[in-house]
Design a protein around this motif. Sequence first.
Motif, mmCIF file in Angstrom:
data_model
loop_
_atom_site.group_PDB
_atom_site.id
_atom_site.type_symbol
_atom_site.label_atom_id
_atom_site.label_comp_id
_atom_site.label_asym_id
_atom_site.label_seq_id
_atom_site.Cartn_x
_atom_site.Cartn_y
_atom_site.Cartn_z
ATOM 1 N N ILE A 209 29.185 -13.946 -11.154
ATOM 2 C CA ILE A 209 28.256 -14.347 -10.043
ATOM 3 C C ILE A 209 26.858 -13.501 -10.147
ATOM 4 N N ILE A 210 25.934 -14.402 -10.244
ATOM 5 C CA ILE A 210 24.476 -13.921 -10.319
ATOM 6 C C ILE A 210 23.854 -13.889 -9.034
ATOM 7 N N ILE A 211 23.427 -12.555 -8.712
ATOM 8 C CA ILE A 211 22.979 -12.396 -7.222
ATOM 9 C C ILE A 211 21.518 -11.891 -7.389
ATOM 10 N N GLN A 212 20.325 -12.586 -6.765
ATOM 11 C CA GLN A 212 19.130 -12.091 -7.043
ATOM 12 C C GLN A 212 19.045 -11.076 -5.688
ATOM 13 N N PRO A 213 18.851 -9.644 -6.029
ATOM 14 C CA PRO A 213 18.664 -8.710 -4.831
ATOM 15 C C PRO A 213 17.647 -9.142 -3.750
ATOM 16 N N SER A 214 17.955 -8.940 -2.606
ATOM 17 C CA SER A 214 16.870 -9.287 -1.673
ATOM 18 C C SER A 214 17.082 -8.111 -0.292
ATOM 19 N N MET A 215 16.157 -8.053 0.447
ATOM 20 C CA MET A 215 15.916 -7.123 1.436
ATOM 21 C C MET A 215 17.145 -7.416 2.465
ATOM 22 N N GLY A 216 18.129 -6.539 2.647
ATOM 23 C CA GLY A 216 19.033 -6.678 3.696
ATOM 24 C C GLY A 216 20.110 -7.576 3.481
ATOM 25 N N PHE A 217 20.244 -8.156 2.367
ATOM 26 C CA PHE A 217 21.353 -9.286 2.092
ATOM 27 C C PHE A 217 22.444 -8.817 0.997
ATOM 28 N N ALA B 100 17.950 -15.057 5.286
ATOM 29 C CA ALA B 100 19.329 -15.060 4.641
ATOM 30 C C ALA B 100 19.444 -16.412 3.947
ATOM 31 N N LEU B 101 19.302 -17.460 4.600
ATOM 32 C CA LEU B 101 19.790 -18.613 4.203
ATOM 33 C C LEU B 101 18.771 -19.168 3.156
ATOM 34 N N ASP B 102 17.572 -18.651 3.217
ATOM 35 C CA ASP B 102 16.808 -18.971 2.038
ATOM 36 C C ASP B 102 17.310 -18.007 0.665
ATOM 37 N N THR B 103 17.411 -16.851 0.769
ATOM 38 C CA THR B 103 18.077 -16.028 -0.109
ATOM 39 C C THR B 103 19.327 -16.759 -0.684
ATOM 40 N N ALA B 104 20.169 -17.075 -0.047
ATOM 41 C CA ALA B 104 21.610 -17.708 -0.199
ATOM 42 C C ALA B 104 21.325 -19.218 -1.029
ATOM 43 N N GLN B 105 20.424 -19.938 -0.488
ATOM 44 C CA GLN B 105 20.223 -21.116 -1.221
ATOM 45 C C GLN B 105 19.646 -21.054 -2.852
ATOM 46 N N GLY B 106 18.721 -19.908 -2.894
ATOM 47 C CA GLY B 106 18.354 -19.479 -3.983
ATOM 48 C C GLY B 106 19.292 -19.119 -4.990
ATOM 49 N N ASN B 107 20.563 -18.153 -4.537
ATOM 50 C CA ASN B 107 21.549 -17.683 -5.376
ATOM 51 C C ASN B 107 22.701 -19.101 -5.583
ATOM 52 N N VAL B 108 22.719 -19.684 -4.637
ATOM 53 C CA VAL B 108 23.687 -21.079 -4.871
ATOM 54 C C VAL B 108 22.904 -21.845 -6.195
ATOM 55 N N THR B 109 21.550 -21.966 -6.135
ATOM 56 C CA THR B 109 21.085 -22.713 -7.105
ATOM 57 C C THR B 109 21.325 -22.051 -8.415
ATOM 58 N N LEU B 110 20.992 -20.768 -8.533
ATOM 59 C CA LEU B 110 20.901 -19.785 -9.694
ATOM 60 C C LEU B 110 22.415 -19.906 -10.447
ATOM 61 N N ASN B 111 23.443 -20.003 -9.486
ATOM 62 C CA ASN B 111 24.822 -20.041 -9.991
ATOM 63 C C ASN B 111 25.356 -21.343 -10.237
ATOM 64 N N GLU B 112 24.511 -22.530 -10.069
ATOM 65 C CA GLU B 112 24.864 -23.720 -10.314
ATOM 66 C C GLU B 112 25.930 -24.439 -9.675
ATOM 67 N N VAL B 113 25.979 -24.179 -8.389
ATOM 68 C CA VAL B 113 27.170 -24.650 -7.425
ATOM 69 C C VAL B 113 26.507 -25.197 -6.280
ATOM 70 N N SER B 114 25.377 -25.918 -6.383
ATOM 71 C CA SER B 114 24.766 -26.686 -5.162
ATOM 72 C C SER B 114 25.695 -27.865 -4.743
ATOM 73 N N HIS B 115 26.302 -28.224 -5.794
ATOM 74 C CA HIS B 115 27.322 -29.485 -5.562
ATOM 75 C C HIS B 115 28.496 -28.965 -4.708
ATOM 76 N N LEU B 116 28.796 -27.988 -4.552
ATOM 77 C CA LEU B 116 30.133 -27.305 -4.105
ATOM 78 C C LEU B 116 29.727 -26.649 -2.555
ATOM 79 N N VAL B 117 28.610 -25.969 -2.511
ATOM 80 C CA VAL B 117 28.145 -24.939 -1.323
ATOM 81 C C VAL B 117 27.170 -25.728 -0.459
#
Length: 258
Positions: free
Chosen positions: A115-123, A179-196
């Motif tokens: 799981i690749i997570i782009q670090p972000s302030m507070g999340f 948080a949702l903007d951060t999460a969306q970026g990570n969902v896209t980065l991990n190529e699971v947009s079709h599931l999440v």
Amino acid sequence: MADSRAALDVQTPTHRPDLIPLLDALIDDFHPFAIEQIDATKQRVYFFSARDRDNANQAIVDAYESLGVTVSLIDVPYDNWAERTQEGLCAIQISEIVVAPPWDIPDNQNDSTLIIIQPSMGFGTGHHASTRVCLRALQTLSLTNRTVLDIGTGSGVLAIAAAKLGSPAVIGIDSDLDALDTAQGNVTLNEVSHLVRLGHYDIRKTDKLDSASVVLANISAALFCEHTEAILQTVKTPGSLVVGGFTESEESRVSQTL
């Protein structure tokens, strides 16, 4: 006056590494937004406010000073501290899951789930104790053909994990648009947009949430206890509830609400 941030330097005795996850869980209650690992036993924790920092300091002193933990209050001048703390993060392994920032993806992952997570302030990046506990618990469940609801999704790390572990449909909700903007970026980065799928919901104000076979609630003990009934109603029968975000001292309080 130069910009600065309230922080704590927390030193754990070298002979008590078992205290580190307990300290992480305690500190989580006081809204830290970044942790800089100074060495194996010392970390610098940054807070959004001096009040949160001071309250965390007192809680650590009360619970762990007698066990040899030392803590110092500091104000850190702005010198790219946010970028520095994020750059200091490295990949970590939680059972069969590896959570990694984009700059530290392991070359050899064996059979681990990445799981690749782009670090972000507070999340969450997966480094906090409460996130690690939830990731371990999630791996004990069979998610095949089971929907998942992630309440307070933050960075999306738990929602992404659920998708990669086999859930065909995951919903991650949060009251914080950042948080949702951060999460969306990570969902896209991990190529699971079709599931999440992500949604802007606040359990303090929403009467009814989508139900799921597995519900994740890595939130504060106070928030969980106040809205236990609403959260339990989201768990289908039969179903599973994974709760995190509370300290050992809050465990009995949370258990009494279930």
